[in-house]
Design an enzyme around this catalytic site. Structure first.
Site, short mmCIF file in Angstrom:
data_model
loop_
_atom_site.label_atom_id
_atom_site.label_comp_id
_atom_site.label_asym_id
_atom_site.label_seq_id
_atom_site.Cartn_x
_atom_site.Cartn_y
_atom_site.Cartn_z
N ARG A 30 56.20 -12.97 0.15
CA ARG A 30 56.04 -11.60 -0.35
C ARG A 30 54.87 -10.97 0.39
O ARG A 30 53.95 -11.66 0.85
CB ARG A 30 55.75 -11.62 -1.85
N LYS B 61 52.64 -15.97 -8.06
CA LYS B 61 52.42 -14.63 -8.60
C LYS B 61 52.74 -14.61 -10.08
O LYS B 61 53.39 -15.51 -10.62
CB LYS B 61 53.31 -13.60 -7.88
N HIS C 133 60.29 -6.96 2.00
CA HIS C 133 61.11 -7.79 1.13
C HIS C 133 62.49 -8.03 1.72
O HIS C 133 63.13 -9.04 1.42
CB HIS C 133 61.23 -7.16 -0.26
N ARG D 273 62.14 -11.13 3.62
CA ARG D 273 62.14 -12.28 2.70
C ARG D 273 63.58 -12.58 2.25
O ARG D 273 63.98 -13.74 2.19
CB ARG D 273 61.23 -11.97 1.51
N HIS E 249 60.37 -19.25 -6.46
CA HIS E 249 61.13 -18.73 -7.60
C HIS E 249 60.97 -19.63 -8.81
O HIS E 249 61.03 -20.86 -8.69
CB HIS E 249 62.63 -18.64 -7.26
N TYR F 37 71.49 -14.97 -3.56
CA TYR F 37 71.68 -14.94 -2.12
C TYR F 37 73.01 -15.55 -1.69
O TYR F 37 73.40 -15.39 -0.53
CB TYR F 37 70.52 -15.66 -1.43
#
Length: 308
Positions: free
Chosen positions: A151, A177, A254, A257, A280, A289
């Site tokens: 990120r 995060k 992003h 990413r 994640h 994805y």
């Protein structure tokens, strides 16, 4: 709408708490703004006497209020992405209050769309342009979201101590995060990224603040590079090679990413491994994805037998 005095105090406390959270500056601003909208709506509902319980202290009342607020946003024709950012901010707010996340469905859960990623041709166009034109600092910044899946907040949050390089390999230490702010993940460094980081470290020694600041990436005043500045560097490279041609899905760090994750998943890599690389907390996030794109659907139809 003005906030009631208690709600204004709650917003001030939340904004202060965000200052210590490992979030991008833009995310902090957006979360505070979204929460203000929710609290303003609560003020209006309290004045109208329509609240069932106290949604700021009772988890059940909170879930009911957030679901009603979601319907309010949909009735106001807010965009799905906007509604989801409101709900993300509200989730963060309630988590910090110790009430847990209210059970309100996301718009993206019903849309189930694949995140935007670059195809091979556009990825190569971006990488080649960065390799050929970028300064050592900007090259390392522009390659980190793609080669490491970071990120942008993680890019600018890197310290010198988070990077270990040798002649043949390297390792990045990334701090999580949000609620995982204390979680550390270790990432191997791709060969091309290792060279870019090595070149930047050599150049960094001559920058203002190099001997006094712990940040890996410095601005020209010798301080840590900001989230916005790093984002502008990357979007500038994207614009130069025509990646901003879709106003509905603008190019951003992003997207790089997403490209990192999409390529790994479609190459058959274990989703658990990819989730670990991305940081994640849920496999459901990573599985997006693997969803078919519009191009995948069109290609599937092209395989049907036709009458010549």
């Amino acid at each position: 709408m003005p906030l009631s005095a208690p709600h204004a105090a709650i917003l001030a406390d939340y904004t202060a708490a965000l200052e210590h959270a490992p979030l991008a500056d833009s995310t902090r601003t957006k979360y505070a703004s979204r929460l203000r909208g929710y609290l303003a709506w609560l003020t209006d509902q309290a004045d109208a006497g329509t609240l069932d319980g106290d949604p700021l202290t009772d988890p059940i009342a909170a879930t009911g209020a957030v679901r009603d607020f979601r319907r309010h946003l949909k009735t106001g024709r807010r965009a799905p992405n906007t509604i989801d950012t409101y709900l993300s901010a509200i989730d963060d707010f309630y988590t910090r209050r110790g009430l847990g996340k209210p059970q309100a469905h996301r718009e993206r859960d019903t849309r189930r769309t694949t995140p935007r990623a670059l195809d091979t041709r556009r990825t190569l166009r971006y990488i080649r342009h960065v390799q050929q034109t970028a300064s050592p600092r900007d090259k390392a910044i522009a390659l980190l979201p793609y080669y490491a899946g970071l990120r942008i907040s993680e890019v600018v949050g890197l310290d010198l101590a988070d990077l270990r390089l040798s002649a043949r390999k390297g390792e990045l230490r990334i701090r999580g995060k949000g609620r995982d702010g204390g979680k550390i993940r270790l990432l191997p460094v791709h060969t091309d990224l290792r060279q870019a980081l090595t070149d930047w470290l050599t150049t960094r020694a001559d920058w203002k603040g190099a001997d006094t600041h712990a940040a890996l990436f410095l601005n020209h005043r010798g301080a840590r590079l900001s989230d916005r500045a790093a984002r502008d560097i990357i979007t500038g490279f994207g614009a130069a090679v025509g990646l901003n041609d879709d106003p509905a899905e603008p190019f951003s760090p992003h997207v790089l990413r997403h490209t990192f994750a999409t390529q790994l998943i479609r190459d058959g890599k274990d989703p658990i491994l990819v989730a670990e690389l991305l940081g994640h907390g849920s496999l459901d996030t990573t599985r997006r994805y693997a969803l078919p794109t519009e191009a995948d659907k069109a290609a599937a139809l092209d395989t049907l037998v036709t009458d010549p």
